[in-house]
Design an enzyme around this catalytic site. Structure first.
Site, PDB file in Angstrom:
ATOM      1  N   LYS A   1       0.866  -1.113  -0.129  1.00 33.71           N
ATOM      2  CA  LYS A   1      -0.057   0.016  -0.095  1.00 33.71           C
ATOM      3  C   LYS A   1       0.841   1.189   0.062  1.00 33.71           C
ATOM      4  CE  LYS A   1      -2.546   3.008   2.873  1.00 33.71           C
ATOM      5  NZ  LYS A   1      -2.069   4.026   1.984  1.00 33.71           N
TER       6      LYS A   1
ATOM      7  N   GLU B   1       8.755  -0.136  11.552  1.00 30.41           N
ATOM      8  CA  GLU B   1       9.848   0.850  11.145  1.00 30.41           C
ATOM      9  C   GLU B   1       9.318   2.451  11.579  1.00 30.41           C
ATOM     10  OE1 GLU B   1      13.065   0.294  11.169  1.00 30.41           O
ATOM     11  OE2 GLU B   1      12.941  -1.780  10.577  1.00 30.41           O
TER      12      GLU B   1
ATOM     13  N   CYS C   1      13.266   9.273   8.742  1.00 33.77           N
ATOM     14  CA  CYS C   1      13.004   9.067  10.003  1.00 33.77           C
ATOM     15  C   CYS C   1      14.479   8.879  11.037  1.00 33.77           C
ATOM     16  CB  CYS C   1      12.636   7.307   9.993  1.00 33.77           C
ATOM     17  SG  CYS C   1      13.536   6.403   8.823  1.00 33.77           S
TER      18      CYS C   1
ATOM     19  N   GLU D   1       8.807  14.327  17.290  1.00 31.15           N
ATOM     20  CA  GLU D   1       9.646  14.190  15.818  1.00 31.15           C
ATOM     21  C   GLU D   1       8.822  15.291  15.023  1.00 31.15           C
ATOM     22  OE1 GLU D   1       8.486  10.799  13.682  1.00 31.15           O
ATOM     23  OE2 GLU D   1      10.483  10.823  13.011  1.00 31.15           O
TER      24      GLU D   1
HETATM   25  P1  NAD Z   1       1.724   7.569   8.831  1.00 28.29           P
HETATM   26  O1  NAD Z   1       1.978   6.769  10.041  1.00 28.29           O
HETATM   27  O2  NAD Z   1       0.813   8.732   8.901  1.00 28.29           O
HETATM   28  O3  NAD Z   1       1.331   6.730   7.321  1.00 28.29           O
HETATM   29  C1  NAD Z   1       1.931   5.554   6.803  1.00 28.29           C
HETATM   30  C2  NAD Z   1       1.167   4.742   6.487  1.00 28.29           C
HETATM   31  O4  NAD Z   1       0.069   4.198   7.048  1.00 28.29           O
HETATM   32  C3  NAD Z   1       0.499   5.547   5.107  1.00 28.29           C
HETATM   33  O5  NAD Z   1       0.576   4.579   4.164  1.00 28.29           O
HETATM   34  C4  NAD Z   1      -1.048   5.676   5.603  1.00 28.29           C
HETATM   35  O6  NAD Z   1      -2.086   5.642   4.620  1.00 28.29           O
HETATM   36  C5  NAD Z   1      -1.091   4.265   6.292  1.00 28.29           C
HETATM   37  N1  NAD Z   1      -2.103   4.272   7.228  1.00 28.29           N
HETATM   38  C6  NAD Z   1      -2.757   5.544   8.202  1.00 28.29           C
HETATM   39  N2  NAD Z   1      -3.670   5.182   9.087  1.00 28.29           N
HETATM   40  C7  NAD Z   1      -3.829   3.993   8.983  1.00 28.29           C
HETATM   41  C8  NAD Z   1      -4.440   2.773   9.556  1.00 28.29           C
HETATM   42  N3  NAD Z   1      -5.463   2.938  10.447  1.00 28.29           N
HETATM   43  N4  NAD Z   1      -4.203   1.484   9.354  1.00 28.29           N
HETATM   44  C9  NAD Z   1      -3.092   1.080   8.613  1.00 28.29           C
HETATM   45  N5  NAD Z   1      -2.489   1.790   7.809  1.00 28.29           N
HETATM   46  C10 NAD Z   1      -2.935   3.326   7.959  1.00 28.29           C
HETATM   47  O7  NAD Z   1       3.299   8.280   8.542  1.00 28.29           O
HETATM   48  P2  NAD Z   1       3.604   9.274   7.552  1.00 28.29           P
HETATM   49  O8  NAD Z   1       3.105  10.407   8.487  1.00 28.29           O
HETATM   50  O9  NAD Z   1       3.206   9.118   6.190  1.00 28.29           O
HETATM   51  O10 NAD Z   1       5.112   9.348   7.458  1.00 28.29           O
HETATM   52  C11 NAD Z   1       5.931   9.745   8.891  1.00 28.29           C
HETATM   53  C12 NAD Z   1       6.224   8.861   9.653  1.00 28.29           C
HETATM   54  O11 NAD Z   1       6.934   7.641   9.069  1.00 28.29           O
HETATM   55  C13 NAD Z   1       7.336   9.613  10.387  1.00 28.29           C
HETATM   56  O12 NAD Z   1       7.073   9.141  11.985  1.00 28.29           O
HETATM   57  C14 NAD Z   1       8.674   8.768  10.143  1.00 28.29           C
HETATM   58  O13 NAD Z   1       9.634   8.839  11.159  1.00 28.29           O
HETATM   59  C15 NAD Z   1       8.175   7.327   9.898  1.00 28.29           C
HETATM   60  N6  NAD Z   1       9.130   6.856   8.897  1.00 28.29           N
HETATM   61  C16 NAD Z   1      10.038   5.893   9.599  1.00 28.29           C
HETATM   62  C17 NAD Z   1      11.043   5.117   8.833  1.00 28.29           C
HETATM   63  C18 NAD Z   1      11.859   4.051   9.344  1.00 28.29           C
HETATM   64  O14 NAD Z   1      12.348   3.202   8.629  1.00 28.29           O
HETATM   65  N7  NAD Z   1      11.966   3.872  10.800  1.00 28.29           N
HETATM   66  C19 NAD Z   1      11.451   5.540   7.413  1.00 28.29           C
HETATM   67  C20 NAD Z   1      10.550   6.468   7.111  1.00 28.29           C
HETATM   68  C21 NAD Z   1       9.535   7.143   7.975  1.00 28.29           C
END
Ligand code: NAD
Length: 487
Positions: A173, A248, A282, A379
């Site tokens: 997704k 992650e 991240c 963050e």
């Molecule tokens: P997010 O958590 O808002 O969304 C991530 C994904 O989850 C999206 O595809 C979203 O549609 C989906 N999602 C949202 N609600 C959901 C639900 N109820 N059930 C299942 N899926 C759902 O993250 P974001 O704001 O798009 O990205 C930023 C975050 O990602 C930051 O916290 C960042 O640190 C983290 N991140 C972590 C890494 C790592 O490898 N550790 C890498 C990149 C980003």
């Protein structure tokens, strides 16, 4: 407007609805995306389930799976620039970074292509004379992969690569923000010749698409990258299907600079750690912890570097900081900087949106010494650095570990024994010493605490996409003795 489609069961298809994708450099819609909802999710998971147990994929040898992955790696390398332009257009991440990062994504697929036929089972020296017992490593099953907007091709490659090597099938997704590169990548999956249903790529909104996917009864494992709050929803969803999870999540990574460090080099690494990718990383080194005796000098160097950064169109190779991916993200940063200043942080530079229609925010440094600034804990996922100072090594370590996250840390010193001591004491999944933000398919990546659990990259990640089957084979032709006694 450009139109994109989902890829389900080997076919390109529109979703149940559509939505517009915004170019973050202009704030204007530029493409139409397919919105997958529950029925699409169900079709995609059913296709992955069929492909796992029936059809050509299940019958391929591990070497044949590896060959398909090699083909995919070549196609990613050949199409890197096109994919990079789409990612830059749809997320605002600068072309200077997307072009090199996506070329490197090909190396992840190449690495896992080589691993496909090196996943071995094992033979057990069992304590019974008439039994042969061994462990088979089988694919963990249908994997739901959910990724955030930043670096979607990279963050999906570290999941798709090992999962394919292990023989899994999957539904990926893409984030609803900037899904274009991943939807385009589906064409390469198709061209590489993966059988229908092995890799399905969809996009849609979290509460409808993401939730339906992560609680689907035929999903065996969920590989999630995103924020901790969303991760909690995903884990709750997994209570429905009891799928295993790897998470992650974010970070509030410390970046420690001792007075003996090469300050120029440390400053460049700090710029890479917080302003590259407009801070939407991240592993952003968002908490600078600098020795008091060099704090002013180091901040002067950093301030000069931050103010010299070229802000501009992400499609321009000369640009160093582009827009944030969404208006929501920029608003979040503005609010958090406001709260931090109100809590006593001192603005060193930046602190405001840059001019123009897009979602730009200036590289920002907040001196947080003596304040209880929320920027030290929350963050930002943006170009904002919070600064603290220390006088002793013990203080530096205590400040570094004063976080609920545990993803990454940077350490700059020329003192080798100190580097070893701190490397052991720092609580993080990755420690970079005299460098920052280096990654490789060979090196595991991941954290703990609020940063999640599980590791991506390396051989172990491929094993994480397998489950063992214990096989018992009795070698005696004698009839089974007393059936009421466990043997
Ligand atoms: P997010 O958590 O808002 O969304 C991530 C994904 O989850 C999206 O595809 C979203 O549609 C989906 N999602 C949202 N609600 C959901 C639900 N109820 N059930 C299942 N899926 C759902 O993250 P974001 O704001 O798009 O990205 C930023 C975050 O990602 C930051 O916290 C960042 O640190 C983290 N991140 C972590 C890494 C790592 O490898 N550790 C890498 C990149 C980003």
């Amino acid at each position: 407007m450009q139109r994109f489609q989902c890829y389900i069961d080997g076919e390109f298809a529109d979703g149940e609805a559509r939505f517009e994708s915004i170019d973050p450099a202009t704030g204007a819609a530029w493409a139409e995306m397919p919105e997958a909802r529950e029925a699409d999710v169900d079709r995609a998971v059913e296709a992955a389930h069929r492909a796992l147990y029936a059809g050509p994929w299940a019958k391929l040898t591990a070497t044949q799976r590896g060959k398909l992955l090699y083909r995919l790696a070549d196609l990613v390398a050949e199409n890197a620039l096109k994919l990079a332009e789409l990612e830059t257009r749809d997320t605002g991440k600068i072309i200077r970074e997307t072009s090199t990062q996506i070329a490197y994504v090909a190396e992840y697929y190449r690495y896992y292509a080589g691993i496909a036929d090196k996943i071995e089972g094992s033979y057990l020296p069992i304590d019974k004379p008439d039994m042969e017992v061994w462990l088979r490593r089988e694919p963990i099953g249908v994997v739901a992969m959910v990724v955030p907007w930043n670096s979607q091709l990279f963050l999906s490659a570290v999941k798709i690569g090992p999962a394919l090597a292990a023989g899994c099938t999957m539904v990926v997704k893409a984030s609803e923000d900037g899904p274009a590169p991943l939807l385009e990548f589906a064409r390469l999956i198709h061209e590489a010749g993966f059988p229908a249903g092995v890799v399905n790529i969809i996009t849609g909104f979290g509460p409808s698409c993401g939730a339906a996917l992560s609680r689907h009864p035929k999903v065996d494992h969920i590989a999630f990258t995103g924020g901790p709050e969303t991760a909690r929803h995903v884990v709750r969803n997994s209570a429905e299907n009891l799928a295993s999870t790897s998470l992650e999540l974010g970070g509030k990574s410390p970046f420690i600079v001792f007075a003996d460090a090469d300050l120029e080099s440390a400053a460049n690494a700090q710029v890479a750690g917080i302003f590259a990718a407009t801070g939407q990383s991240c592993v952003a080194g968002s908490r600078l912890i600098v020795e008091k005796s060099v704090k002013d000098r180091f901040l002067d160097i950093l301030k000069a570097k931050a103010e010299a950064i070229r802000i501009g169109s992400p499609l321009d190779m000369a640009t160093e900081v582009g827009p944030l991916a969404t208006r929501r993200q920029r608003d979040h940063i503005e609010v958090l900087v406001g709260h931090s200043l109100a809590a006593g942080a001192r603005l060193v530079t930046g602190g405001s949106a840059a001019e123009g229609a897009g979602y730009y925010y200036r590289p920002t440094i907040l001196d947080c010494d003596g304040s209880a600034s929320p920027s030290l804990e929350e963050e930002f996922f943006g170009p904002v650095l919070s600064v603290l100072s220390f006088e002793t090594e013990a203080q530096a370590l205590a400040l570094a570990n004063n976080t609920r996250y545990g993803l990454a840390a940077g350490l700059f010193t020329r003192d080798l024994t100190r580097a070893h001591r701190l490397m052991k004491g720092i609580r993080a999944g990755i420690v970079w010493v005299n460098t920052y933000r280096a990654v490789s398919p060979i090196a595991p990546f991941g954290g703990f605490g609020l940063s999640g659990h599980g590791r991506e990259g390396g051989m172990a990640a491929a094993l994480d996409y397998t489950r063992t089957k214990t096989v018992w084979l009795r070698t005696s032709d004698d009839p089974i003795p007393d059936p009421f006694v466990m043997r």
